[in-house]
Write an enzyme that holds these catalytic residues in place. Structure first.
Site, PDB file in Angstrom:
ATOM      1  N   GLU A  60      -6.859   4.376   5.380  1.00 45.74           N
ATOM      2  CA  GLU A  60      -6.491   3.457   4.289  1.00 45.74           C
ATOM      3  C   GLU A  60      -7.620   3.258   3.282  1.00 45.74           C
ATOM      4  OE1 GLU A  60      -5.653   2.835   7.457  1.00 45.74           O
ATOM      5  OE2 GLU A  60      -3.460   2.720   7.390  1.00 45.74           O
ATOM      6  N   HIS A 129       2.003  -6.470  12.790  1.00 46.84           N
ATOM      7  CA  HIS A 129       2.888  -5.701  11.914  1.00 46.84           C
ATOM      8  C   HIS A 129       3.853  -6.583  11.128  1.00 46.84           C
ATOM      9  CE1 HIS A 129       1.438  -2.180  14.058  1.00 46.84           C
ATOM     10  NE2 HIS A 129       2.168  -1.397  13.306  1.00 46.84           N
TER      11      HIS A 129
END
Lengths: 326, 337
Positions: A60, A129
């Site tokens: 990322e 999440h």
């Protein structure tokens, strides 16, 4: 007008912008053959090839950093971060680099990047999440945070963001991808920083963004049965923040409630409530109310997850209480 | 005739324009010395990280680059920006926080930038600019230019994740970028060897990314030039990135508050003996330049630096109207039509 899902609308925006401007390219994890974790880039690899649909390693920080450098040198990257929960490992690139480069380099460089990422809970994906973290980025001068609630806005805002010259966090919502709605064909552009009044009303203003706009609209239906007329404002973006629309509404209804999925303390509602009292204090007949997600890491069990999300009845009951009809 | 004679004596050296390189090294050195003097006189505030002793790396690499190539550096970045040819008055102006500054007085010592000269920023989060360098290199790929990106960083950056993510991305996509680690032995105040499991913090990691392990004497400008020229050629030919570890020494402390007393005095003495500027001067002398000529080159540079600093000092500080400019970029609004 064609009816598309939120996902298809995003896909259409990417396709149109990539056709319009060769400097636009996408990068992210599994966005190539697989079409993206939420299938937003489906079909684009075949159409644009592996250099413009750049499937990256799990990296990322590298993704956002590379996008930043590419943006400084003439490209318009659209980076996908698989979910907003993973953005923290790349956050340094957004906050310390992308958002500051134009300023700390005295206007020598611009960083026109869009970082798309889904936010929110609802699939029982638990604590790592299911978070709503976009407000952290809205805090940072030098970046915009945009969060569409409808398929039409998903397309129109994404197209606008790709054409904008600032770093933008583009927040999608995991439960919205299958929502359907009318989406204008071709050139459909939604300006940044202009909230939408989704429903007009006179008694109470409900301010929201992203998926919670739907909850606010359901609440407005329920309130209408009680004879309470709620005005629902979809902010569309947290920065720029269209307080003019919010304040005009509050001056009319004299009651304000903010509904968002994220945590309560220091959340978007805190900023909006502060501005309402700074700028429309004399118009308020009741303290500003907030309905937010519970301040817990998101739990797994369906019963617990549901309880952690903003509840429709809290919105309805809160509005009734405010206007004195319960 | 004079010109010819110089070409002849220069042919003993691997650098194509040795006198120019020497002048650049002196520029870098004297800008630092002047900055230090003016820091002590309170014209420069905040912090400042000097790269005195590391000049051969910046100048040696810059000599291999051409217009259109990019350079990214760190908060110890004066060397690289000066080596790429940024105007000295604007460099000083930035250090003083003046209107004339490269970044209009908004960046200061740690963020010198001159896009016109290929300098796409000096960054003050260790290692964080390496992925950005992958992006400028990716642009070259997608836009079809032959631009090469050079990215400088210290030994301390080799232990942070961004270094590893960037090297993997550059290697897997064969990006036209050369990563140059200036190993000056200290991460900040701690010897890099104390916190790194391998002796060569950059070069020993190269194989993990399928790259050649390249170590060079960073105080020898010719050696730096040679490895960098090869790396740039590879990058331009589409053969991918290189990782160069240049062994050098920070003659001063980490930042302006640090006298660097934690360093053994023998170590300091040894490295001062190997000073890159005087070493190169000796080599020029051996190649035929007279001491007198070399002294005149230095005098001219000192005068240039003094004048630049004076011009910068004459520039006013930025006005309050600058506070809110450049936070957001004026957007392309053609879509509105």
């Amino acid at each position: 007008m064609p009816v598309l899902t939120y996902r298809q609308a995003l896909n259409e925006a990417l396709r149109e912008e990539m056709n319009r401007d060769e400097s636009v390219f996408c990068l992210g994890e599994e966005i190539g053959r697989f079409g993206g974790s939420y299938r937003v880039t489906e079909g684009l690899l075949d159409e644009f090839g592996p250099e413009r649909i750049l499937a990256t390693p799990i990296s990322e920080l590298g993704i956002i950093g590379l996008a930043t450098g590419a943006a400084m040198t003439g490209l318009r990257p659209v980076a996908e971060i698989m979910t907003i929960n993973f953005i923290m490992v790349g956050m340094d690139q957004l906050v310390n680099n992308a958002a500051k480069i134009p300023y700390m380099f005295g206007g020598e460089a611009q960083v026109p990047i869009v970082v798309r990422t889904p936010s929110g809970a609802g699939h029982q994906l638990t604590a790592q999440h299911s978070q709503v973290l976009e407000v952290w980025f809205a805090y940072v001068p030098g970046m915009y945070v945009v969060a569409p609630s409808t398929p039409a806005d998903a397309k129109g805002l994404l197209k606008t963001c790709i054409r904008d010259n600032n770093p933008i966090l583009f927040v999608e919502n995991v439960l919205l991808y299958n929502d359907k709605g009318e989406v204008p064909d071709g050139e459909h552009i939604v300006p940044l920083g202009k909230a939408a009044i989704r429903r007009e009303g006179d008694d109470v203003t409900i301010v929201s963004y992203s998926r919670m706009v739907n909850v606010a609209l359901q609440a407005a239906d329920a309130l209408a049965d009680d004879g309470i007329s709620a005005e629902v404002i979809d902010l569309r973006s947290l920065r720029p923040l269209d307080m003019d629309t919010v304040l005009a509404s509050v001056r009319k209804t004299n009651h304000a409630m903010i509904v968002h999925e994220g945590w309560r303390k220091y959340g978007a509602g805190a900023e909006i409530a502060a501005q309402i009292q700074e700028l429309a204090f004399d118009y308020l007949d009741h303290p500003v109310q907030r309905v937010t997600g519970a301040e817990v890491p998101l739990p797994y069990a369906q019963s617990l997850e549901a309880a952690a999300l903003p509840q429709l009845e809290f919105v309805v009951d809160g509005a009734r209480t405010m206007v004195g009809k319960r | 005739m004079v010109q010819e004679a110089r070409t002849d004596r220069g042919s003993a050296l691997s650098l194509p324009r040795p006198e120019e390189a020497y002048r650049d090294m002196l520029r870098v050195r004297h800008v630092a010395e002047k900055a230090y003097e003016l820091f002590l006189k309170n014209y420069i505030h905040g912090t400042m990280h000097l790269g005195v002793g590391q000049e051969a790396v910046a100048v040696g690499v810059a000599a291999t680059l051409k217009s259109g190539d990019y350079t990214l550096g760190t908060y110890r970045g004066h060397n690289h920006v000066v080596a790429r040819g940024a105007p000295l008055d604007a460099c000083f102006g930035e250090l003083f926080g003046r209107e004339i500054g490269l970044c209009k007085g908004k960046g200061g010592s740690m963020h010198l930038t001159s896009v016109e000269h290929g300098c796409l920023g000096s960054y003050a989060i260790v290692g964080a600019h390496l992925p950005i360098a992958c992006g400028t290199a990716w642009s070259a790929r997608l836009l079809g230019t032959d631009s090469v990106t050079s990215c400088f960083f210290g030994d301390g950056a080799t232990n942070i994740g961004a270094f590893h993510e960037a090297l993997n991305l550059a290697a897997v996509w064969k990006l036209p970028v050369i990563f140059v680690c200036e190993n000056n032995l200290y991460m900040e105040y701690t010897p890099i060897a104390n916190v790194t499991a391998v002796p060569r913090p950059a070069a020993d990691r190269a194989s993990a990314y399928g790259l050649e392990s390249i170590v060079v004497d960073g105080n020898d400008i010719e050696a730096v030039y040679n490895v960098a020229a090869k790396a740039v050629q590879r990058a331009r030919a589409g053969e991918g990135p290189s990782l160069i570890e240049a062994l050098t020494y920070r003659q001063r402390g980490h930042s302006r508050t640090d006298p660097g007393r934690y360093r053994p005095s023998e170590e300091v003495a040894e490295w001062l003996e190997r000073d890159p500027v005087t070493s190169f001067a000796r080599r020029l002398e051996n190649a035929g330049w007279t001491l007198d000529e070399l002294a005149r080159i230095e005098e001219a540079v000192v005068a240039e630096v003094e004048e630049a600093a004076e011009r910068a000092l004459a520039s006013p500080p930025p006005g309050p109207e600058e506070l809110f400019t450049d936070v957001f970029c004026g957007s392309n609004t053609s879509w509105r039509n």
